[in-house]
Structures are given as structure tokens and as C-alpha cells.
Design a protein around this motif. Structure first.
Motif, PDB file in Angstrom:
ATOM      1  N   ARG A  87      53.225  33.520  29.530  1.00 28.47           N
ATOM      2  CA  ARG A  87      54.895  33.079  29.682  1.00 28.47           C
ATOM      3  C   ARG A  87      55.628  31.615  30.685  1.00 28.47           C
ATOM      4  N   GLY A  88      54.730  32.593  32.304  1.00 31.19           N
ATOM      5  CA  GLY A  88      55.897  32.233  33.454  1.00 31.19           C
ATOM      6  C   GLY A  88      55.019  30.142  33.168  1.00 31.19           C
ATOM      7  N   LEU A  89      54.079  29.315  33.503  1.00 34.58           N
ATOM      8  CA  LEU A  89      53.350  28.723  33.503  1.00 34.58           C
ATOM      9  C   LEU A  89      54.044  28.002  31.753  1.00 34.58           C
ATOM     10  N   ASP A  90      54.471  28.297  31.058  1.00 31.85           N
ATOM     11  CA  ASP A  90      55.231  28.165  29.589  1.00 31.85           C
ATOM     12  C   ASP A  90      56.201  27.554  29.638  1.00 31.85           C
ATOM     13  N   ALA A  91      57.115  28.297  29.992  1.00 26.17           N
ATOM     14  CA  ALA A  91      58.404  28.270  30.386  1.00 26.17           C
ATOM     15  C   ALA A  91      58.497  27.109  31.548  1.00 26.17           C
ATOM     16  N   LEU A  92      57.681  26.770  32.369  1.00 24.46           N
ATOM     17  CA  LEU A  92      58.741  26.163  33.534  1.00 24.46           C
ATOM     18  C   LEU A  92      58.231  24.780  33.219  1.00 24.46           C
ATOM     19  N   TRP A  93      57.328  24.733  32.573  1.00 24.14           N
ATOM     20  CA  TRP A  93      56.656  22.755  32.188  1.00 24.14           C
ATOM     21  C   TRP A  93      57.650  22.252  31.897  1.00 24.14           C
ATOM     22  N   ARG A  94      58.317  22.247  30.990  1.00 24.53           N
ATOM     23  CA  ARG A  94      59.488  21.823  30.678  1.00 24.53           C
ATOM     24  C   ARG A  94      60.229  20.801  32.084  1.00 24.53           C
TER      25      ARG A  94
ATOM     26  N   ASP B 282      60.271  37.139  36.921  1.00 25.16           N
ATOM     27  CA  ASP B 282      59.140  38.384  37.375  1.00 25.16           C
ATOM     28  C   ASP B 282      58.158  37.255  38.457  1.00 25.16           C
ATOM     29  N   PHE B 283      57.387  38.311  38.860  1.00 22.69           N
ATOM     30  CA  PHE B 283      56.383  37.578  40.066  1.00 22.69           C
ATOM     31  C   PHE B 283      55.841  36.463  39.488  1.00 22.69           C
ATOM     32  N   ALA B 284      55.254  36.628  38.122  1.00 23.34           N
ATOM     33  CA  ALA B 284      54.004  35.727  38.246  1.00 23.34           C
ATOM     34  C   ALA B 284      55.033  34.227  37.875  1.00 23.34           C
ATOM     35  N   HIS B 285      56.127  34.037  36.916  1.00 26.72           N
ATOM     36  CA  HIS B 285      56.960  33.492  36.937  1.00 26.72           C
ATOM     37  C   HIS B 285      57.885  32.568  37.966  1.00 26.72           C
ATOM     38  N   THR B 286      57.726  33.305  39.541  1.00 25.66           N
ATOM     39  CA  THR B 286      57.763  32.332  40.652  1.00 25.66           C
ATOM     40  C   THR B 286      56.472  32.181  40.930  1.00 25.66           C
ATOM     41  N   ILE B 287      55.319  32.527  40.264  1.00 28.21           N
ATOM     42  CA  ILE B 287      54.194  32.372  40.858  1.00 28.21           C
ATOM     43  C   ILE B 287      53.587  30.612  40.043  1.00 28.21           C
ATOM     44  N   ALA B 288      53.991  30.778  38.750  1.00 27.89           N
ATOM     45  CA  ALA B 288      54.264  29.231  37.890  1.00 27.89           C
ATOM     46  C   ALA B 288      54.635  28.429  38.734  1.00 27.89           C
TER      47      ALA B 288
ATOM     48  N   GLY C 116      43.580  38.564  34.413  1.00 20.06           N
ATOM     49  CA  GLY C 116      43.510  40.063  35.187  1.00 20.06           C
ATOM     50  C   GLY C 116      43.574  40.682  33.963  1.00 20.06           C
ATOM     51  N   THR C 117      44.732  42.068  33.800  1.00 25.24           N
ATOM     52  CA  THR C 117      44.591  42.592  32.446  1.00 25.24           C
ATOM     53  C   THR C 117      45.301  41.234  31.341  1.00 25.24           C
ATOM     54  N   ALA C 118      45.723  42.057  30.185  1.00 26.92           N
ATOM     55  CA  ALA C 118      46.226  41.730  29.398  1.00 26.92           C
ATOM     56  C   ALA C 118      47.442  41.834  29.664  1.00 26.92           C
ATOM     57  N   GLU C 119      48.094  42.113  30.539  1.00 25.76           N
ATOM     58  CA  GLU C 119      50.203  42.293  30.399  1.00 25.76           C
ATOM     59  C   GLU C 119      49.779  40.642  31.318  1.00 25.76           C
ATOM     60  N   SER C 120      49.153  40.909  32.936  1.00 25.74           N
ATOM     61  CA  SER C 120      49.215  39.915  33.664  1.00 25.74           C
ATOM     62  C   SER C 120      49.009  37.912  33.145  1.00 25.74           C
TER      63      SER C 120
END
Lengths: 169, 258
Positions: free
Chosen positions: B171-178, B104-110, B161-165
């Protein structure tokens, strides 16, 4: 970085430079390549070969190919058939390379010109961007990226018009 | 792409590559060029799908900057079109981070946050060396500063932002950390302070993540099979599919032009 020693251009080179420099920018036809500051050098060898050095505003700027073709064409129209236009990256182009006349024309065209850099460092954020339509300094950033890589999208809070800003590089 | 001969500097403006330097320079240009090319293609996949028009334009602009950098770097390593379109997956030297799907967009931003901070530091150091890649680095570092600013502003906006964002950004930051540990493996041919780069990267990313009311992920930054091998040609599953799409036209119609 060692740069090649400057050499006084010959009368022919000066004449051809003026021709090449007068080519309009393909994306912003109100300003010329000389005013944009992207024409780096023009040399004529003993055999009559013309070697032109051009630098891109952004590394990926697609307009560079149109600029090269336009320069070759204008020189060909003036009898120079043996022309090569090369792209050079160093020293990196900066918005400070845009001439005062170029800035004036950009503003007249409705594009806020880039702000000058500090002597050694980034553009101070406190320097506001003036609306090219009404002159107000009360403007806000809509997006850091606009219709081309070199521009940001802003909006004037006073006259409500959106406008492009040639962002500092 | 229409091949444009791009020389890194004016003739005589830098040292010519000697025979001993050439393979290392080739490898370094390939590694950095593949990072830029692959991320450019991933960002291009957002065209027509971004959440708002401004982001459609922003992501395409960032992709274009990266493509321009890739063309210069790959041209230093060989023929840009052959390298981009005719290599098999195992011949690519990009980081596994940049090949990860957009999500999603947040994942791309991470992904943008992790990579743009790295690229700014790397190009910044490289610009001050006498490497043949220095002129490109000096130019690109100014472009990448805008990419970093874009990623940081969005990390703050989504995290705070919101609870959702907030949850999506986490999730994005966590998923790509590795995939972040691989960035600091020294690239042969680049004489840089990799440890210093890691420290500066960690400090900056931590500052932004915490300001965004999020926490720096706690897991390992690499794993035996998950990261640390893109530079050696080992890639993750989705990369093959991305390459198939990227190379399909050129391979189906060799030599095709507009």
C-alpha cells in the motif's frame, strides 16, 4: 577539486595546533580532535589572527559547535584572543582519518573502531567487527543507527553484551 | 538553530560564484535544501511514535543527517533560519514526495526507499561536478548510503514478512508512486544526467521491490494535479499544516533563543 598548496607551519602555528588538537571530543572525551582527524588547519596571520579549519564527521553533527567553542577557549587561555573557527566540508571526512591511537582508545572505551576502507571502495562486508569487551569476532548488527549518527549498535553473540560500533564513513 | 557559518570548501578551493551563476546556484541549493529540510521534519514527527526503540533512534539519526545537509544548502541560498521559518508554502521548492505525511511505518519506509535511492544517485553525480554544491554532495552521499541501506532492508523485511506487513508495504509503495516522476525533472543550475538517473533509479527500486516479493506499481509516476510541481512551489494539502507546525514557534516569538 583544487586544494590550497601546503605550507610548512611556523613554530607558533605548530604549538597552537597541538593545543587545539588536544581538545577532547565533546561526545567521546577519550579521544582528541587531532586523533579524530577533524582539525584541518591552523594559521596565524601577520596581525596575529588565528584561523582554524574544522571539518564535521557527519554534516549534521551537533558536536561541531561545542568543538569550535572548546578550541576558541583553549586558545584564549593561551593568550590568543583573535580566533575564528570555520567549518569546511571538503575533502569529506572519513573514518580512515581517525589515527591508530584514536582507534586504540575507542576500543579501550568499549566502542568498536571503524574498519579501514578498501583502497577504492566500500568496507568489505566480510570483515567482522570485534567485540570490544571480550574480543570475540562473533558479533551481530542490531541497528545501523545508535546513540549518535556516527555509531551503529551491535551485540556480541559470545558474551551477550551490546556495544557501539563507530561505523565506517 | 544557532547559525554556524559553513563554507563549502576551503577559501580558494573552488570557483567563486559569478554573477551569472549565482541565481542558478541559489535555485539549486534551495531545491535540494528544501527536500532535505522537509523530509527531516517529517521523520522528526516519528519521535515518540516509532514501533521500536531502535527505529526511533534510526529515524531521528536520518532526520539529523538531512537537517545538517539542509543547513549547508540553505546557507548557500541565503539565511537558513529565514528560509526555513519565514517563507510561505508557495516559496518552498521541495519535491511533493518528501512532504507526504508519514502514514504507517511501511508508508514511511516506502517514501524513504524512493527518496534515498534518488538522493544517492543525485549526490553521487553532483559530487563529480565542479558545482559549488559538489563538496556537500561528496560528503552527504556517504551518509545517504546508510539511509538507502536502512530503507532497503526494511522494504525486504516488510515485503517478505507476514501477510499484514506485505500488504502494508504494498500500500505504501502504491500510494507514493505517483510522486516519483517529479524527481527526474531537471533542476535549473544542476548539470546532471537526469535520464540516466531515472534509469538507474528504476533499476534499483525494481530490484529491491521484486526481491521483497512485491510488484513495482503500475500507475503513472505523475499526474496533472498530483505531482510535478513541488519544484515550482505547488504543494499538496498536508504541506501547509506541516509548515504551520514547523514555523509556529519562530513566527510567534521572533528572535527567540534558548
Amino acid at each position: 577539486m583544487v586544494t590550497t598548496a601546503p605550507r610548512t607551519p611556523t613554530a607558533l602555528e605548530a604549538e597552537l595546533s597541538a593545543l587545539a588538537g588536544a581538545v577532547p571530543d565533546p561526545e567521546l572525551p577519550v579521544i582528541t580532535l587531532a586523533e579524530l582527524g577533524v582539525l584541518r588547519s591552523l594559521r596565524v596571520s601577520g596581525t596575529g589572527h588565528v584561523d582554524v579549519e574544522l571539518t564535521p564527521t557527519y554534516t549534521g553533527c551537533p558536536a561541531i559547535e561545542a568543538m569550535s567553542a572548546d578550541i576558541e577557549q583553549v586558545l584564549r587561555e593561551h593568550g590568543r584572543d583573535d580566533v575564528s573557527v570555520r567549518t569546511v566540508l571538503s575533502p569529506a571526512w572519513s573514518t580512515d582519518d581517525i589515527s591508530a591511537e584514536g582507534r586504540r582508545k575507542l576500543a579501550e572505551f568499549g566502542i568498536a573502531p571503524p574498519r579501514p576502507h578498501a583502497a577504492d571502495g566500500p568496507v568489505p562486508l566480510s570483515l567482522t567487527v570485534r567485540c570490544p569487551n571480550c574480543g570475540s569476532t562473533d558479533t551481530e548488527l542490531l541497528s545501523r543507527f545508535s546513540s549518535t549518527a556516527c555509531k551503529a549498535l551491535r551485540r556480541c553473540v559470545s558474551c551477550r553484551e551490546p556495544f557501539d560500533h563507530f561505523k565506517e564513513l | 538553530m544557532t547559525p554556524t557559518p559553513v563554507s563549502p570548501a576551503s577559501p580558494g578551493a573552488g570557483p567563486a560564484p559569478t554573477t551569472t551563476e549565482a541565481p542558478a546556484l541559489h535555485a539549486a541549493a534551495l531545491a535540494l535544501g528544501d527536500d532535505a529540510l522537509v523530509l527531516s521534519h517529517r521523520l522528526g514527527e516519528w519521535a515518540g511514535h516509532a514501533p521500536v526503540l531502535e527505529e526511533e533512534v534510526a529515524l531521528a539519526n536520518i532526520a539529523l543527517d538531512l537537517l545538517g545537509q539542509a543547513r549547508v544548502l540553505l546557507s548557500l541560498a541565503g539565511d537558513e533560519d529565514e528560509l526555513a521559518y519565514l517563507r510561505e508554502e508557495r516559496a518552498f521548492r521541495n519535491l511533493q514526495l518528501v512532504e507526504q505525511p508519514n502514514g504507517d511505518f511501511a508508508h514511511t519506509i516506502a517514501r524513504q526507499l524512493y527518496f534515498s535511492v534518488y538522493q544517492t544517485l543525485l549526490y553521487g553525480q553532483l559530487a563529480d561536478t565542479d558545482s559549488l554544491l559538489a563538496p556537500l554532495a561528496a560528503k552527504a552521499v556517504k551518509e545517504v548510503a546508510y539511509h538507502q541501506d536502512h530503507a532497503e532492508q526494511w522494504t525486504l523485511r516488510l515485503g517478505d514478512g507476514t501477510a499484514e506487513s506485505h500488504e502494508r508495504m504494498r500500500r505504501g509503495l502504491d500510494a507514493l508512486w505517483r510522486f516519483t516522476g517529479e524527481m527526474f525533472q531537471p533542476v535549473p543550475g544542476l548539470d546532471l544526467d537526469w535520464q540516466g538517473m531515472r534509469e538507474q533509479w528504476t533499476a534499483r527500486v525494481t530490484e529491491v521491490i521484486e526481491k521483497a516479493t512485491l510488484s513495482v506499481p503500475e500507475g503513472p509516476q505523475s499526474g496533472a494535479w498530483t505531482a510535478g510541481a513541488g519544484r515550482e512551489g505547488l504543494h499538496t494539502e498536508s504541506f501547509g499544516r506541516m509548515l504551520a507546525e514547523m514555523q509556529h514557534l519562530h513566527r510567534s516569538h521572533p528572535g527567540a533563543s534558548w
